[in-house]
Design a protein around this motif. Structure first.
Motif, PDB file in Angstrom:
ATOM      1  N   ILE A 248       9.313  -1.401  -4.268  1.00  0.00           N
ATOM      2  CA  ILE A 248       8.503  -1.163  -3.185  1.00  0.00           C
ATOM      3  C   ILE A 248       7.681   0.181  -3.087  1.00  0.00           C
ATOM      4  CG2 ILE A 248      10.522  -0.136  -1.646  1.00  0.00           C
ATOM      5  CD1 ILE A 248       9.197  -1.720   0.658  1.00  0.00           C
ATOM      6  N   GLY A 249       6.576   0.298  -2.763  1.00  0.00           N
ATOM      7  CA  GLY A 249       5.689   1.168  -2.811  1.00  0.00           C
ATOM      8  C   GLY A 249       5.124   1.815  -1.529  1.00  0.00           C
ATOM      9  N   TYR A 250       5.210   2.961  -1.183  1.00  0.00           N
ATOM     10  CA  TYR A 250       4.653   3.344   0.045  1.00  0.00           C
ATOM     11  C   TYR A 250       3.072   3.874   0.210  1.00  0.00           C
ATOM     12  CZ  TYR A 250       9.638   3.258   0.472  1.00  0.00           C
ATOM     13  OH  TYR A 250      10.872   2.844   0.342  1.00  0.00           O
ATOM     14  N   ASN A 251       2.290   3.114   0.822  1.00  0.00           N
ATOM     15  CA  ASN A 251       0.778   3.797   1.127  1.00  0.00           C
ATOM     16  C   ASN A 251       0.904   4.917   1.972  1.00  0.00           C
ATOM     17  OD1 ASN A 251      -0.386   1.840  -0.587  1.00  0.00           O
ATOM     18  ND2 ASN A 251      -1.061   0.546   0.965  1.00  0.00           N
ATOM     19  N   GLY A 252       0.131   5.994   1.250  1.00  0.00           N
ATOM     20  CA  GLY A 252       0.008   7.298   2.260  1.00  0.00           C
ATOM     21  C   GLY A 252       1.247   8.061   1.978  1.00  0.00           C
TER      22      GLY A 252
ATOM     23  N   GLU B 274       2.877   8.976  -1.373  1.00  0.00           N
ATOM     24  CA  GLU B 274       2.969   8.761  -2.762  1.00  0.00           C
ATOM     25  C   GLU B 274       4.158   9.680  -3.155  1.00  0.00           C
ATOM     26  OE1 GLU B 274       0.252   9.152  -1.087  1.00  0.00           O
ATOM     27  OE2 GLU B 274      -0.734   7.103  -1.622  1.00  0.00           O
ATOM     28  N   GLN B 275       4.518  10.543  -2.401  1.00  0.00           N
ATOM     29  CA  GLN B 275       5.742  11.554  -2.987  1.00  0.00           C
ATOM     30  C   GLN B 275       7.236  10.696  -3.045  1.00  0.00           C
ATOM     31  OE1 GLN B 275       4.403  11.683  -0.045  1.00  0.00           O
ATOM     32  NE2 GLN B 275       5.302  12.876   1.600  1.00  0.00           N
ATOM     33  N   HIS B 276       6.941   9.786  -2.310  1.00  0.00           N
ATOM     34  CA  HIS B 276       8.323   8.709  -2.057  1.00  0.00           C
ATOM     35  C   HIS B 276       8.045   7.292  -2.829  1.00  0.00           C
ATOM     36  CE1 HIS B 276       9.972  11.483   0.706  1.00  0.00           C
ATOM     37  NE2 HIS B 276       8.902  11.212   1.477  1.00  0.00           N
ATOM     38  N   ASP B 277       7.126   7.210  -3.579  1.00  0.00           N
ATOM     39  CA  ASP B 277       6.429   6.243  -4.432  1.00  0.00           C
ATOM     40  C   ASP B 277       7.041   5.792  -5.608  1.00  0.00           C
ATOM     41  OD1 ASP B 277       4.945   3.896  -5.231  1.00  0.00           O
ATOM     42  OD2 ASP B 277       3.243   4.047  -3.740  1.00  0.00           O
TER      43      ASP B 277
ATOM     44  N   PHE C  43       7.142   4.677 -11.871  1.00  0.00           N
ATOM     45  CA  PHE C  43       8.430   4.585 -13.019  1.00  0.00           C
ATOM     46  C   PHE C  43       8.895   3.238 -13.114  1.00  0.00           C
ATOM     47  CE2 PHE C  43       8.134   9.142 -11.972  1.00  0.00           C
ATOM     48  CZ  PHE C  43       7.932   9.517 -13.016  1.00  0.00           C
ATOM     49  N   ALA C  44       8.674   2.350 -12.015  1.00  0.00           N
ATOM     50  CA  ALA C  44       9.280   1.131 -11.947  1.00  0.00           C
ATOM     51  C   ALA C  44       8.495   0.221 -13.102  1.00  0.00           C
ATOM     52  CB  ALA C  44       9.432   0.364 -10.612  1.00  0.00           C
ATOM     53  N   ALA C  45       7.173   0.174 -12.921  1.00  0.00           N
ATOM     54  CA  ALA C  45       6.247  -0.544 -13.560  1.00  0.00           C
ATOM     55  C   ALA C  45       6.551  -0.090 -15.193  1.00  0.00           C
ATOM     56  CB  ALA C  45       4.806  -0.202 -13.432  1.00  0.00           C
ATOM     57  N   LEU C  46       6.734   1.172 -15.759  1.00  0.00           N
ATOM     58  CA  LEU C  46       7.045   1.409 -16.868  1.00  0.00           C
ATOM     59  C   LEU C  46       8.391   0.886 -17.419  1.00  0.00           C
ATOM     60  CD1 LEU C  46       6.293   5.538 -16.918  1.00  0.00           C
ATOM     61  CD2 LEU C  46       4.845   3.534 -18.136  1.00  0.00           C
TER      62      LEU C  46
ATOM     63  N   HIS D 260       7.314  -8.762 -13.112  1.00  0.00           N
ATOM     64  CA  HIS D 260       7.616  -7.446 -12.084  1.00  0.00           C
ATOM     65  C   HIS D 260       6.679  -7.799 -10.951  1.00  0.00           C
ATOM     66  CE1 HIS D 260       8.855  -3.505 -10.706  1.00  0.00           C
ATOM     67  NE2 HIS D 260       7.512  -3.108 -10.633  1.00  0.00           N
ATOM     68  N   THR D 261       7.245  -7.675  -9.845  1.00  0.00           N
ATOM     69  CA  THR D 261       6.280  -7.547  -8.242  1.00  0.00           C
ATOM     70  C   THR D 261       6.428  -6.257  -7.594  1.00  0.00           C
ATOM     71  OG1 THR D 261       6.693 -10.118  -8.275  1.00  0.00           O
ATOM     72  CG2 THR D 261       6.133  -8.902  -6.446  1.00  0.00           C
ATOM     73  N   GLU D 262       5.424  -5.703  -7.181  1.00  0.00           N
ATOM     74  CA  GLU D 262       5.229  -4.830  -6.525  1.00  0.00           C
ATOM     75  C   GLU D 262       5.076  -5.095  -5.040  1.00  0.00           C
ATOM     76  OE1 GLU D 262       2.202  -1.962  -8.054  1.00  0.00           O
ATOM     77  OE2 GLU D 262       3.529  -1.467  -9.547  1.00  0.00           O
ATOM     78  N   ILE D 263       5.705  -4.572  -4.123  1.00  0.00           N
ATOM     79  CA  ILE D 263       5.658  -4.828  -2.644  1.00  0.00           C
ATOM     80  C   ILE D 263       4.998  -3.282  -1.973  1.00  0.00           C
ATOM     81  CG2 ILE D 263       6.921  -5.400  -0.491  1.00  0.00           C
ATOM     82  CD1 ILE D 263       8.917  -6.660  -2.224  1.00  0.00           C
ATOM     83  N   VAL D 264       4.116  -3.569  -1.344  1.00  0.00           N
ATOM     84  CA  VAL D 264       3.357  -2.259  -0.674  1.00  0.00           C
ATOM     85  C   VAL D 264       3.816  -2.365   0.684  1.00  0.00           C
ATOM     86  CG1 VAL D 264       1.208  -1.142  -0.414  1.00  0.00           C
ATOM     87  CG2 VAL D 264       1.426  -2.335  -2.264  1.00  0.00           C
TER      88      VAL D 264
END
Length: 508
Positions: free
Chosen positions: A272-276, A278-281, A285-288, A297-301
């Protein structure tokens, strides 16, 4: 995985059906009610292993009734050791093995579970909860009937109850009600690693798993972790994995991917990633990591609007208050993963506690050195005479007074802060009373390494009462089970024996 329910005594069938309706998210694949003289057992099933309806509990055999929630990962090994032929269901294996030899079964069982067994002839009910409390089981006894269930909501229609004020102090200190008492009067939870028996009159609770008495595993630590991950890939349905790119989840995902690739399958990972924010996104590293381990791999925004959209759903998922803000994005992740057809997901939960991953561990070890200062006796008096309403002051006060300084990574309000917040006189040792029994157990074990105490109390409280309950309730609200390979007792009980050697320079 399921939602289980039972009553010994008088009951109303419509209320039983209401209880099951309240737990339908725990088991949308089938509902079954079994009535018998003196009571009834019922279950909503999430079919993960042996999904055929022929394996839907409750099971009945020789006037004994059995209902099971969870997963028994090593059921094939247990079935073989008991010489059971043709066992295809982990819950049926648990029923037969526990009925045959309860002690041997509980010593060998690897999994997350809560189950009930009722002997009609003896009028004896037995409840069992797994070693670390991954699966909950609640109960109530009003004198005319005994009720148990996987959720508090399912018990409420059958008993008189009201808000328990004393639970609020526990919640403010440790972010959850950490004793057997819940936020509801007359409703209790069975402690992790314990059994309960009810004979129609009396309730007896006994511990079956002693954390410090567990014999060291002959496997080295690496092989123990590999074995634990492989066992938790046991399923007859789709399984995925949480991947943040951190050490714990990356380790679990890498090992799981290796095993699945060996079977010519691919691991599905989710981040999971956080729009706005980024310091907690953690998506980068997950993608790497996903690329390195060759996972799908699936990213959830997740954004501000998503936060408020999920807030009410998250609160509703909890039977009683649990304070962990990550519950909200976790709900969003579980909802998405479940919608893609997955019923199980791996998690790195437990790694920090097992291997001292928290920075606060090294901080407290440094603070404890202050006791050896030449003017420590003066400082003890100084901190006792003066008061500051902040946690750092409180921590040093504990250090110099020889009190229990470390009281879990999740400790929130100090007793002094609770006084201010509640505008009432909270006893100075209020938060200690709640965890004293664990400290007594630790001392009786003969252990003296303070890093072992920090891991132990976090496994008991932070993991057992906060993180694992959050994972169970949020996951099951979305009909998704969360499996935690680091929570294997062979790993946790043995890793603590490493003492402060687990605390690396990077942690410090």
């Amino acid at each position: 995985m399921c939602g289980i329910f039972g009553i010994i005594g008088n009951y109303n069938r419509q209320k039983v059906e209401l209880s099951l309706e309240k737990m339908i998210h725990r088991g949308p694949d089938g509902t079954k009610i079994t009535e018998f003289i003196g009571g009834c057992f019922a279950q909503n099933r999430l079919a993960v292993i042996a999904p055929s309806h022929e394996f839907d509990p409750p099971f009945i055999q020789s006037n004994t009734i059995f209902v099971f929630n969870g997963e028994l990962y090593n059921y094939k090994t247990i079935a073989s050791s008991f010489n059971f032929d043709g066992i295809k269901s982990d819950s049926l294996c648990a029923f037969k093995a526990f009925s045959n030899n309860a002690k041997v079964f509980l010593n060998s069982a690897i999994g997350m579970f809560a189950f009930a067994l009722y002997d009609i002839n003896l009028n004896k009910l037995t409840l069992v909860r797994d070693r670390f409390g991954k699966k909950p089981i609640y109960y109530a006894n009003d004198g005319s009937k005994f009720i148990f269930a996987s959720s508090i909501d399912a018990i409420v229609p059958h008993v008189k109850t009201k808000f328990r004020n004393s639970a609020l102090k526990s919640y403010l200190s440790y972010r959850a009600a950490i004793t057997q008492e819940t936020f509801y009067e007359n409703i209790y939870k069975l402690p992790a690693g314990h059994t309960l028996t009810y004979d129609g009159k009396n309730v007896s609770i006994e511990k079956y798993f002693d954390f410090f008495a567990h014999k060291k595993n002959d496997q080295n630590l690496e092989n123990s972790i590999i074995s634990s991950v492989n066992l938790r890939l046991t399923t007859d349905t789709k399984i995925g994995a949480f991947l943040s790119g951190g050490l714990d989840s990356s380790t679990i995902c890498a090992l799981a991917s290796n095993e699945l690739l060996r079977q010519e399958q691919k691991l599905h990972t989710f981040c999971i990633g956080y729009n706005g924010f980024e310091q907690h996104d953690e998506r980068y590293f997950a993608a790497l990591t996903a690329k390195k381990i060759n996972s799908e791999h699936t990213e959830i925004v997740f954004g501000k609007n998503d936060f408020f959209e999920q807030l009410d759903k998250t609160i509703k998922a909890f039977d009683e208050p649990i304070s962990d803000p990550t519950s909200i994005p976790l709900y969003a992740m579980c909802s998405t993963i479940s919608s893609l057809g997955f019923k199980s997901v791996l998690s790195g939960e437990g790694g920090d506690e097992a291997f001292s991953g928290y920075e606060k561990y090294s901080l407290f070890l440094e603070m404890l050195k202050a006791k050896k200062l030449p003017f420590a006796s003066y400082l003890k008096g100084f901190f006792a005479r003066h008061s500051e309403n902040n946690r750092e002051w409180e921590w040093y006060k504990r250090v110099f007074s020889d009190d229990i300084a470390y009281r879990t990574i999740g400790e929130c309000f100090t007793d002094e802060q609770k006084n201010v917040l509640l505008n009432s006189k909270v006893a100075e040792r209020d938060s200690i009373v709640l965890i004293e029994k664990f400290y007594d157990e630790f001392k009786k074990s003969g252990r003296q390494d303070y890093s072992e105490w920090m891991s132990y109390i976090d496994i008991k409280i932070w993991l057992g009462e906060v993180l694992l309950q959050k994972a169970d309730k949020i996951g099951m609200a979305n009909s998704l089970e969360i499996r935690c390979p680091f929570m294997d007792y062979n790993i946790l009980a043995n890793s603590i024996r490493l003492g402060d050697t687990r605390i690396s320079e990077n942690t410090k």
